[in-house]
Design a protein around this motif. Sequence first.
Motif, mmCIF file in Angstrom:
data_model
loop_
_atom_site.group_PDB
_atom_site.id
_atom_site.type_symbol
_atom_site.label_atom_id
_atom_site.label_comp_id
_atom_site.label_asym_id
_atom_site.label_seq_id
_atom_site.Cartn_x
_atom_site.Cartn_y
_atom_site.Cartn_z
ATOM 1 N N GLN A 1 0.826 -1.206 0.000
ATOM 2 C CA GLN A 1 0.000 0.000 0.000
ATOM 3 C C GLN A 1 0.863 1.260 0.000
ATOM 4 O O GLN A 1 0.654 2.169 -0.807
ATOM 5 C CB GLN A 1 -0.912 -0.011 1.229
ATOM 6 C CG GLN A 1 -1.769 1.254 1.372
ATOM 7 C CD GLN A 1 -2.413 1.357 2.745
ATOM 8 O OE1 GLN A 1 -2.670 0.343 3.381
ATOM 9 N NE2 GLN A 1 -2.668 2.583 3.199
ATOM 10 N N ARG A 2 1.853 1.295 0.906
ATOM 11 C CA ARG A 2 2.711 2.485 1.023
ATOM 12 C C ARG A 2 3.578 2.664 -0.226
ATOM 13 O O ARG A 2 3.820 3.796 -0.665
ATOM 14 C CB ARG A 2 3.586 2.364 2.270
ATOM 15 C CG ARG A 2 2.819 2.404 3.562
ATOM 16 C CD ARG A 2 2.255 3.801 3.857
ATOM 17 N NE ARG A 2 3.323 4.710 4.249
ATOM 18 C CZ ARG A 2 3.576 5.881 3.657
ATOM 19 N NH1 ARG A 2 2.839 6.284 2.620
ATOM 20 N NH2 ARG A 2 4.563 6.649 4.067
ATOM 21 N N TRP A 3 4.020 1.559 -0.810
ATOM 22 C CA TRP A 3 4.833 1.635 -2.030
ATOM 23 C C TRP A 3 4.014 2.255 -3.165
ATOM 24 O O TRP A 3 4.483 3.126 -3.893
ATOM 25 C CB TRP A 3 5.318 0.235 -2.402
ATOM 26 C CG TRP A 3 6.207 0.206 -3.617
ATOM 27 C CD1 TRP A 3 5.821 0.119 -4.918
ATOM 28 C CD2 TRP A 3 7.637 0.287 -3.639
ATOM 29 N NE1 TRP A 3 6.914 0.124 -5.751
ATOM 30 C CE2 TRP A 3 8.037 0.224 -4.990
ATOM 31 C CE3 TRP A 3 8.602 0.384 -2.641
ATOM 32 C CZ2 TRP A 3 9.386 0.267 -5.381
ATOM 33 C CZ3 TRP A 3 9.941 0.419 -3.016
ATOM 34 C CH2 TRP A 3 10.327 0.366 -4.364
ATOM 35 N N ASN A 4 2.769 1.801 -3.294
ATOM 36 C CA ASN A 4 1.901 2.309 -4.358
ATOM 37 C C ASN A 4 1.454 3.742 -4.107
ATOM 38 O O ASN A 4 1.035 4.432 -5.032
ATOM 39 C CB ASN A 4 0.685 1.396 -4.536
ATOM 40 C CG ASN A 4 1.075 0.033 -5.096
ATOM 41 O OD1 ASN A 4 2.089 -0.091 -5.788
ATOM 42 N ND2 ASN A 4 0.294 -0.991 -4.787
ATOM 43 N N ARG B 1 12.310 -6.304 -5.508
ATOM 44 C CA ARG B 1 11.599 -6.845 -6.681
ATOM 45 C C ARG B 1 10.767 -5.785 -7.382
ATOM 46 O O ARG B 1 10.563 -5.844 -8.593
ATOM 47 C CB ARG B 1 10.716 -8.017 -6.262
ATOM 48 C CG ARG B 1 9.535 -7.648 -5.395
ATOM 49 C CD ARG B 1 8.896 -8.844 -4.738
ATOM 50 N NE ARG B 1 9.730 -9.327 -3.647
ATOM 51 C CZ ARG B 1 9.500 -10.433 -2.964
ATOM 52 N NH1 ARG B 1 8.474 -11.178 -3.268
ATOM 53 N NH2 ARG B 1 10.290 -10.798 -1.982
ATOM 54 N N PHE B 2 10.270 -4.789 -6.621
ATOM 55 C CA PHE B 2 9.431 -3.754 -7.227
ATOM 56 C C PHE B 2 10.269 -2.689 -7.932
ATOM 57 O O PHE B 2 9.794 -2.033 -8.843
ATOM 58 C CB PHE B 2 8.528 -3.118 -6.172
ATOM 59 C CG PHE B 2 7.711 -4.131 -5.404
ATOM 60 C CD1 PHE B 2 7.009 -5.121 -6.079
ATOM 61 C CD2 PHE B 2 7.666 -4.115 -4.025
ATOM 62 C CE1 PHE B 2 6.268 -6.070 -5.382
ATOM 63 C CE2 PHE B 2 6.929 -5.051 -3.327
ATOM 64 C CZ PHE B 2 6.224 -6.031 -4.008
ATOM 65 N N ARG B 3 11.517 -2.527 -7.499
ATOM 66 C CA ARG B 3 12.404 -1.568 -8.171
ATOM 67 C C ARG B 3 12.772 -2.081 -9.561
ATOM 68 O O ARG B 3 12.960 -1.311 -10.491
ATOM 69 C CB ARG B 3 13.664 -1.341 -7.345
ATOM 70 C CG ARG B 3 13.402 -0.735 -5.975
ATOM 71 C CD ARG B 3 14.682 -0.371 -5.259
ATOM 72 N NE ARG B 3 14.455 -0.095 -3.853
ATOM 73 C CZ ARG B 3 13.917 1.025 -3.374
ATOM 74 N NH1 ARG B 3 13.545 1.980 -4.206
ATOM 75 N NH2 ARG B 3 13.749 1.194 -2.077
ATOM 76 N N LYS B 4 12.886 -3.412 -9.696
ATOM 77 C CA LYS B 4 13.286 -4.002 -10.975
ATOM 78 C C LYS B 4 12.109 -4.059 -11.952
ATOM 79 O O LYS B 4 12.304 -4.108 -13.162
ATOM 80 C CB LYS B 4 13.811 -5.424 -10.753
ATOM 81 C CG LYS B 4 15.112 -5.470 -9.962
ATOM 82 C CD LYS B 4 15.528 -6.913 -9.705
ATOM 83 C CE LYS B 4 16.802 -6.973 -8.862
ATOM 84 N NZ LYS B 4 17.176 -8.347 -8.505
ATOM 85 N N GLY B 5 10.895 -4.079 -11.430
ATOM 86 C CA GLY B 5 9.720 -4.194 -12.286
ATOM 87 C C GLY B 5 9.249 -2.844 -12.775
ATOM 88 O O GLY B 5 10.037 -1.938 -13.056
ATOM 89 N N HIS B 6 7.923 -2.708 -12.863
ATOM 90 C CA HIS B 6 7.337 -1.472 -13.367
ATOM 91 C C HIS B 6 7.151 -0.440 -12.266
ATOM 92 O O HIS B 6 6.564 0.613 -12.506
ATOM 93 C CB HIS B 6 5.980 -1.767 -14.022
ATOM 94 C CG HIS B 6 6.080 -2.713 -15.176
ATOM 95 N ND1 HIS B 6 6.730 -2.396 -16.346
ATOM 96 C CD2 HIS B 6 5.628 -3.988 -15.332
ATOM 97 C CE1 HIS B 6 6.671 -3.423 -17.180
ATOM 98 N NE2 HIS B 6 6.015 -4.410 -16.589
ATOM 99 N N GLY B 7 7.624 -0.763 -11.081
ATOM 100 C CA GLY B 7 7.528 0.193 -9.986
ATOM 101 C C GLY B 7 6.226 0.119 -9.226
ATOM 102 O O GLY B 7 6.014 0.878 -8.293
#
Length: 200
Positions: free
Chosen positions: A21-24, A55-61
């Motif tokens: 939630q906080r990342w998004n 893992r989220f840094r490598k993806g679409h964020g």
Amino acid sequence: MTAVTEQRAHLVDDYVAYLHQRWNEGQRNATQLFREIKQQGYPGGELAVQRYLRRFRKGHGHAPHPGPKPPSVRQVTSWIMTHPDHLDPRDTAKLREVRSRDRDINRLVKHVRAFAAMMTGRHGDRLDAWITAVEHDTLTPLAGFARNLRRDFDAVRNGLTLPHSSGPFEGNINRLKMIKRQMFGRASLDLLRKRVLLAH
């Protein structure tokens, strides 16, 4: 990854929904997110949080919705070992879902409940059929349990059939052991006898 590292990584599991939630919402600082879940009771270290967020840094964020957390082994075991009539309706539904997805667990539940019915209803006459069914199944740990029952078949069948109980006898033995422990194992037979008699 070592067993210790895996264990630390699992500490993040209970805080995954919050982290997503906080990342998004735009918070991408792992140290800040670590501080936030630390205030919520997270017992692990910052490194495990950094590894999880990598893992989220490598993806679409974008962090996907984590979905419902699967039940733990302890929870499923508790559901299986609880009488169906005493199980919370929500837990009944969760167990039904687990059983529908895993044939082994479904068969395990059937065997455990059949054995519980033998115990509570004193149906020792069903023991041989139960052991045979379990031995022909592919649930290895349960089959091992069944083989051990067969080694002492008569005693187990009597225990599941007769109304007699060794409970009071075992309770008195435990009481004697407790009294002896209270006297640091130095109680003689005469002293034990006096303490038991005076307790009544």
